[in-house]
Design a protein around this motif. Structure first.
Motif, PDB file in Angstrom:
ATOM      1  N   ALA A   1       0.829  -1.202   0.000  1.00 38.83           N
ATOM      2  CA  ALA A   1       0.000   0.000   0.000  1.00 38.83           C
ATOM      3  C   ALA A   1       0.869   1.260   0.000  1.00 38.83           C
ATOM      4  CB  ALA A   1      -0.915   0.006   1.221  1.00 38.83           C
TER       5      ALA A   1
ATOM      6  N   HIS B   1       0.171   4.156   1.353  1.00 33.31           N
ATOM      7  CA  HIS B   1       0.189   4.930   2.604  1.00 33.31           C
ATOM      8  C   HIS B   1       1.178   4.359   3.616  1.00 33.31           C
ATOM      9  CE1 HIS B   1      -2.853   1.837   3.923  1.00 33.31           C
ATOM     10  NE2 HIS B   1      -2.258   2.029   5.095  1.00 33.31           N
TER      11      HIS B   1
ATOM     12  N   PHE C   1      -0.401   7.828  -2.894  1.00 32.63           N
ATOM     13  CA  PHE C   1      -1.507   7.926  -1.935  1.00 32.63           C
ATOM     14  C   PHE C   1      -1.684   9.399  -1.571  1.00 32.63           C
ATOM     15  CE2 PHE C   1      -3.179   8.228   2.394  1.00 32.63           C
ATOM     16  CZ  PHE C   1      -4.313   7.441   2.286  1.00 32.63           C
ATOM     17  N   PRO C   2      -2.907   9.948  -1.528  1.00 33.11           N
ATOM     18  CA  PRO C   2      -4.188   9.323  -1.893  1.00 33.11           C
ATOM     19  C   PRO C   2      -4.389   9.317  -3.407  1.00 33.11           C
ATOM     20  CG  PRO C   2      -4.557  11.555  -1.166  1.00 33.11           C
ATOM     21  CD  PRO C   2      -3.078  11.311  -1.011  1.00 33.11           C
TER      22      PRO C   2
ATOM     23  N   ASP D   1      -3.687   3.871  -3.860  1.00 35.23           N
ATOM     24  CA  ASP D   1      -3.015   3.436  -2.632  1.00 35.23           C
ATOM     25  C   ASP D   1      -2.126   2.248  -2.987  1.00 35.23           C
ATOM     26  OD1 ASP D   1      -2.170   3.171  -0.071  1.00 35.23           O
ATOM     27  OD2 ASP D   1      -4.110   2.621   0.789  1.00 35.23           O
TER      28      ASP D   1
ATOM     29  N   VAL E   1      -9.540   7.724  -2.050  1.00 39.37           N
ATOM     30  CA  VAL E   1      -8.959   6.750  -2.974  1.00 39.37           C
ATOM     31  C   VAL E   1     -10.094   6.177  -3.813  1.00 39.37           C
ATOM     32  CG1 VAL E   1      -7.573   4.659  -3.210  1.00 39.37           C
ATOM     33  CG2 VAL E   1      -7.171   6.195  -1.281  1.00 39.37           C
TER      34      VAL E   1
ATOM     35  N   SER F   1      -2.489  -3.451   6.499  1.00 34.64           N
ATOM     36  CA  SER F   1      -2.360  -2.622   5.299  1.00 34.64           C
ATOM     37  C   SER F   1      -1.252  -3.133   4.390  1.00 34.64           C
ATOM     38  CB  SER F   1      -2.047  -1.176   5.689  1.00 34.64           C
ATOM     39  OG  SER F   1      -3.167  -0.551   6.244  1.00 34.64           O
TER      40      SER F   1
ATOM     41  N   SER G   1      -5.953  -1.682   1.412  1.00 33.66           N
ATOM     42  CA  SER G   1      -5.864  -0.230   1.543  1.00 33.66           C
ATOM     43  C   SER G   1      -6.380   0.225   2.902  1.00 33.66           C
ATOM     44  CB  SER G   1      -6.648   0.454   0.427  1.00 33.66           C
ATOM     45  OG  SER G   1      -6.714   1.858   0.621  1.00 33.66           O
TER      46      SER G   1
ATOM     47  N   GLN H   1      -6.493  -2.044  -3.226  1.00 33.80           N
ATOM     48  CA  GLN H   1      -6.009  -1.505  -4.497  1.00 33.80           C
ATOM     49  C   GLN H   1      -5.810  -2.692  -5.454  1.00 33.80           C
ATOM     50  OE1 GLN H   1      -5.038   1.910  -5.368  1.00 33.80           O
ATOM     51  NE2 GLN H   1      -5.129   0.940  -7.381  1.00 33.80           N
TER      52      GLN H   1
END
Length: 289
Positions: free
Chosen positions: A127, A129, A149-150, A153, A221, A236, A251, A266
């Protein structure tokens, strides 16, 4: 050959069929010195790469990364180890942990613990983030070379040489791994399972392939895979897989794995296309560690 600190032991060594070799320090003395360095490990400067007993040389070896041994010698003194016990050795390369890189396993950045999504030809995807471009990872050692991100992601992490890229996802049961065979998208209503470092393996169904999520202050997202499988913080980046087909990386979500909830992913094919990497695949239903 047997090392002896007391010449009186030489006859017993010869009688046993070995050659005695007189040394200054016993094994217990060398081990005690290493334990003292272990206890003072928090004081070790960045130039010190490690230490060990050297039975053949009858010393304790302290490895250092620079030509100057001053910092290493100061560390030895601070640990209370006698100078005559220690030999200094230049470390040619920095040590790092080497391990299997498997979907759903935990990895670490300087700020977070996230989960591996899927292995690719030079590392793994996860991810966005979880880290920005340039952020380094441990367990496995690597670096973010792509992150978004955003909006999206997604992230790509290139791992250091020596880590084994395994085309599988951790099932968190009986040491089983589900082999990844491809990335064909599962239809709405199909069953899928998710793997992550916090809550392990959980399953649910596909609800939508075109879901947008507003994460509040962190942004929105879009075009995500929505499911009714649960997840929690730390999951995540982890894997969503239907059968042996990779679906996406975790995500975010709502709820938890006690009460249930929704989780968004994602899509993995978009990540592969964006970073121009190839999904690692294998054959067989499971791999056993």
């Amino acid at each position: 050959m047997a090392a002896v600190t007391d010449p009186a032991d030489a006859a017993a060594v010869r009688a046993a069929g070995a050659e005695p070799r007189p040394v200054a320090h016993s094994e217990d003395v060398l081990k005690a010195a290493v334990r003292a360095l272990d206890a003072a490990g928090d004081l070790a400067p960045g130039t010190v790469a490690g230490w060990r007993t050297d039975p053949v040389g009858n010393t304790v070896v302290v490895r250092h990364r620079t030509a100057d041994t001053a910092a290493a010698r100061a560390f030895v003194r601070a640990a209370g180890v006698r100078a005559e016990l220690v030999r200094y050795e230049r470390a040619q390369q920095a040590p790092r942990p080497l391990l299997d890189v498997v979907g759903g396993n935990r990895y670490w950045t300087s700020q977070y613990g996230c989960s591996v999504g899927f292995t690719v030809n030079d590392g793994f995807v996860s991810a966005g983030h979880c880290g920005e471009v340039g952020e380094r990872t441990t367990q496995p050692s690597g670096q973010f070379t792509g992150s978004s991100f955003p909006g999206d992601d997604m992230a790509h992490i290139r791992v250091a040489a020596g880590n084994a890229l395994v085309p599988a996802v951790n099932r968190y049961r009986n040491n089983e791994r589900v082999t990844v065979a491809g990335s064909q998208e599962a239809p709405v209503g199909a069953s899928l399972c998710r793997s992550g470092g916090t809550t392990g393996w959980h399953c649910g169904t596909v609800i939508s392939w075109d879901s947008s999520v507003d994460y509040g202050d962190q942004g929105q997202v879009t075009e995500l895979l929505e499911t009714n499988v649960c997840a929690e913080p730390g999951d995540s980046g982890g894997s969503a897989i239907a059968g042996q087909q990779a679906q996406g990386v975790t995500s975010g979500g709502s709820g938890d794995c006690t009460r249930g909830g929704r989780t968004w992913f994602q899509p993995v094919n978009e990540i592969l296309q964006t970073y121009r990497v190839t999904l690692a695949t294998g054959t067989g239903l499971t791999l056993h560690r």
